[in-house]
Enzyme design. Structure first.
Site, PDB file in Angstrom:
ATOM      1  N   GLY A  14       0.817  -1.211   0.000  1.00 16.86           N
ATOM      2  CA  GLY A  14       0.000   0.000   0.000  1.00 16.86           C
ATOM      3  C   GLY A  14       0.849   1.258   0.000  1.00 16.86           C
ATOM      4  O   GLY A  14       0.601   2.197  -0.770  1.00 16.86           O
ATOM      5  N   ASP A  15       1.860   1.282   0.848  1.00 22.31           N
ATOM      6  CA  ASP A  15       2.770   2.430   0.883  1.00 22.31           C
ATOM      7  C   ASP A  15       3.509   2.588  -0.444  1.00 22.31           C
ATOM      8  O   ASP A  15       3.670   3.700  -0.960  1.00 22.31           O
ATOM      9  CB  ASP A  15       3.790   2.256   2.009  1.00 22.31           C
ATOM     10  N   SER A  16       3.980   1.464  -0.987  1.00 20.19           N
ATOM     11  CA  SER A  16       4.750   1.525  -2.226  1.00 20.19           C
ATOM     12  C   SER A  16       3.888   1.986  -3.392  1.00 20.19           C
ATOM     13  O   SER A  16       4.359   2.721  -4.273  1.00 20.19           O
ATOM     14  CB  SER A  16       5.358   0.157  -2.532  1.00 20.19           C
ATOM     15  N   ALA A  29       3.452   5.721  -3.048  1.00 19.65           N
ATOM     16  CA  ALA A  29       4.686   6.388  -3.469  1.00 19.65           C
ATOM     17  C   ALA A  29       4.807   6.410  -4.981  1.00 19.65           C
ATOM     18  O   ALA A  29       5.213   7.416  -5.581  1.00 19.65           O
ATOM     19  CB  ALA A  29       5.888   5.675  -2.860  1.00 19.65           C
TER      20      ALA A  29
END
Length: 388
Positions: free
Chosen positions: A171-173, A176
Site C-alpha cells: 500500500g505504501d509503495s 509512493a
C-alpha cells in the site's frame, strides 16, 4: 563537504525536498533520486527517519535502499528557525514530497498555498492514508489500513483463513509510485504553463486503482470477489504446482498455450475434452484440472519441469527467493541487482534503478546518508549560498 551530483538520469537538475518518514514519502523520494533528481531529505535531529532502524536479519539494511541518492539535512520543524530553514530550501526546490497527516505542514507554517506563493512553480506531492479531504482525512492511516480500506486485504489469502498480507508494504509503495507518477505529470504541465500544483495522494485510492474490476463486478452483477489463495477464480490453469523438490508456477490459461501444456504432459486429449477445451470450461472445472496437472508435476523435479515447459513454450517459472536472484544469469545480465560497499555493513546487494532508459539511465550515485544531517552544510552552501 559532499560532492556536487554527477549529471545522470532523466531527472538530472530537478531539486526535490523530501519531508516524511517510514515508507510512502521516502520511497517516492527514492524513485525520483534513482532517476537523477537531487533529493534533500529533511530529517529530525537525533535518530532521524525510523527507517534507519528497519529491516530484517542481523544487519537491517532497508535504509540503504530507501535512503540512497539522498542528502540528509537535519531540521527541527517544531522551531521557528527550523521552519524558516525548511521554507528557504523549499523556495529553491522544484518538488516537495511529504507524507504527514493532513494539517501537519500547516501546523509548522509550511502551508502549500503559501509555499507556492513564494515559489509558483513548486509541485507538492502530499501522501496520506485517506487523502487531504473527506470525513476520514484526519484518521491515522498506515499502509495496512489503506490496504484494508482499498479492498486488497480482503482478497489476499486462503478462503478458510483470516485475510493475509502480500508480504511487503504494498500500500505504501503504491502510494509512493502514484505520487511519483503525479509529480512527473505535473512537471509536464509546468513545462507548458510555468505553474506548479498540489497532488493529493490517498494511500487507499492508490490501492483501489489496482483492484481491477473489483468494484465494477459488484456494480454490474452484485459479485463480491473473495479470497482464493493461489488461484484466480475461473482462470485456469494458472497456479503453483508441486514437484518432487519444490513448487513451480504454470500459466496455461489460453487455448493455444493450454494445448501446448497438454502436449508437454503427453495428454493431448485433454485439450479436446469438452470440460477443458475452452476458457469458460476450464474455469468451470478449475479444481479438477488443477488436480490433474498437480498429479503430473509431482512426478518431476523443478529443473525437469522447467526444461520441459520451456521447450513447449508454456509460460512457467520457479518462485525465486533472494538467494536465487543473486545466482541467476538473467538478473546478472540485466544488472537487476547491484552491489554497493557500505561502511558499516560491508558489501550490500540491492535492486538496481528501474525502469531502464536508453539515453539517460538512472543510477545509484550516492549511498544512503550514514548520519542524520551529514549533508546539512553542503546543501546550505549549494542551494542557499550560505557558507558551509
Amino acid at each position: 563537504m559532499t560532492d556536487t551530483p554527477k549529471p545522470n538520469g532523466p531527472l538530472h537538475g530537478l531539486k526535490v525536498v523530501e519531508m516524511g518518514q517510514l515508507i510512502a514519502g521516502p520511497f517516492c523520494g527514492q524513485l525520483l533520486g534513482d532517476m537523477g533528481a537531487e533529493v534533500v531529505k529533511i530529517e529530525p535531529p537525533g535518530k532521524g527517519d525510523p527507517m534507519r532502524e528497519w529491516g530484517q536479519g542481523d544487519k537491517p539494511s532497508w535504509w540503504r535502499v530507501i535512503g540512497r541518492n539522498k542528502y540528509s539535512v537535519a531540521v527541527d520543524l517544531r522551531t521557528e528557525e527550523g521552519q524558516q530553514l525548511a521554507r528557504d530550501l523549499i523556495g529553491e526546490a522544484d518538488v516537495l514530497v511529504e507524507n504527514f497527516r493532513p494539517g501537519a505542514l500547516e501546523k509548522w507554517n509550511l502551508d502549500p498555498v503559501k509555499l507556492r506563493e513564494a515559489n509558483p512553480g513548486l509541485i507538492v506531492s502530499r501522501m496520506s492514508g485517506y487523502g487531504q479531504t473527506g470525513p476520514y482525512a484526519q484518521r491515522p492511516g498506515f499502509g495496512l489500513i489503506g490496504e484494508g480500506f482499498g479492498g486488497l486485504r480482503g482478497i489476499v489469502g486462503e478462503p478458510d483463513r483470516m485475510p493475509s498480507r502480500v508480504g511487503i508494504s504494498i500500500g505504501d509503495s503504491l502510494a509512493a509510485t502514484y505520487g511519483c507518477m503525479g509529480i512527473l505529470a505535473a512537471l509536464h504541465h509546468r513545462n507548458q504553463t510555468g505553474e506548479g500544483q498540489v497532488i493529493d495522494v490517498a494511500l487507499y485510492e492508490s490501492v483501489l486503482q489496482v483492484m481491477e474490476s473489483y468494484v465494477a463486478d459488484y456494480s454490474a452483477s452484485g459479485h463480491k470477489r473473495q479470497r482464493s489463495g493461489a488461484i484466480l477464480p475461473k482462470i485456469a490453469p494458472s497456479n503453483v504446482y508441486p514437484c518432487k523438490d519444490g513448487d513451480f508456477l504454470i500459466g496455461g490459461n489460453q487455448d493455444q498455450i493450454f494445448k501446448r501444456l497438454c502436449d508437454a504432459m503427453a495428454r493431448p486429449e485433454l485439450a479436446l475434452d469438452p470440460r477443458y477445451a475452452t476458457h469458460l470450461a476450464r474455469g468451470k472445472n478449475q479444481a479438477e484440472l488443477d488436480a490433474i496437472i498437480a498429479d503430473w508435476t509431482r512426478t518431476l523435479t523443478v529443473a525437469e519441469l522447467e526444461v520441459l515447459l520451456l521447450d513447449h513454450g508454456v509460460p512457467s517459472g520457479k518462485i525465486f527467493d533472494a538467494e536465487d536472484m543473486l545466482a541467476d544469469p538473467h538478473y546478472a545480465a540485466r544488472e537487476s541487482v547491484v552491489t554497493l560497499e557500505d561502511a558499516d555493513l560491508g558489501p550490500v546487494t540491492m535492486q538496481n534503478t528501474f525502469p531502464k532508459f536508453s539515453a539517460t539511465p538512472g543510477s545509484i550515485r550516492k549511498p544512503a546518508p550514514r548520519e542524520v544531517g551529514e549533508d546539512t552544510a553542503a546543501i546550505l552552501e549549494r542551494w542557499l549560498g550560505r557558507p558551509a
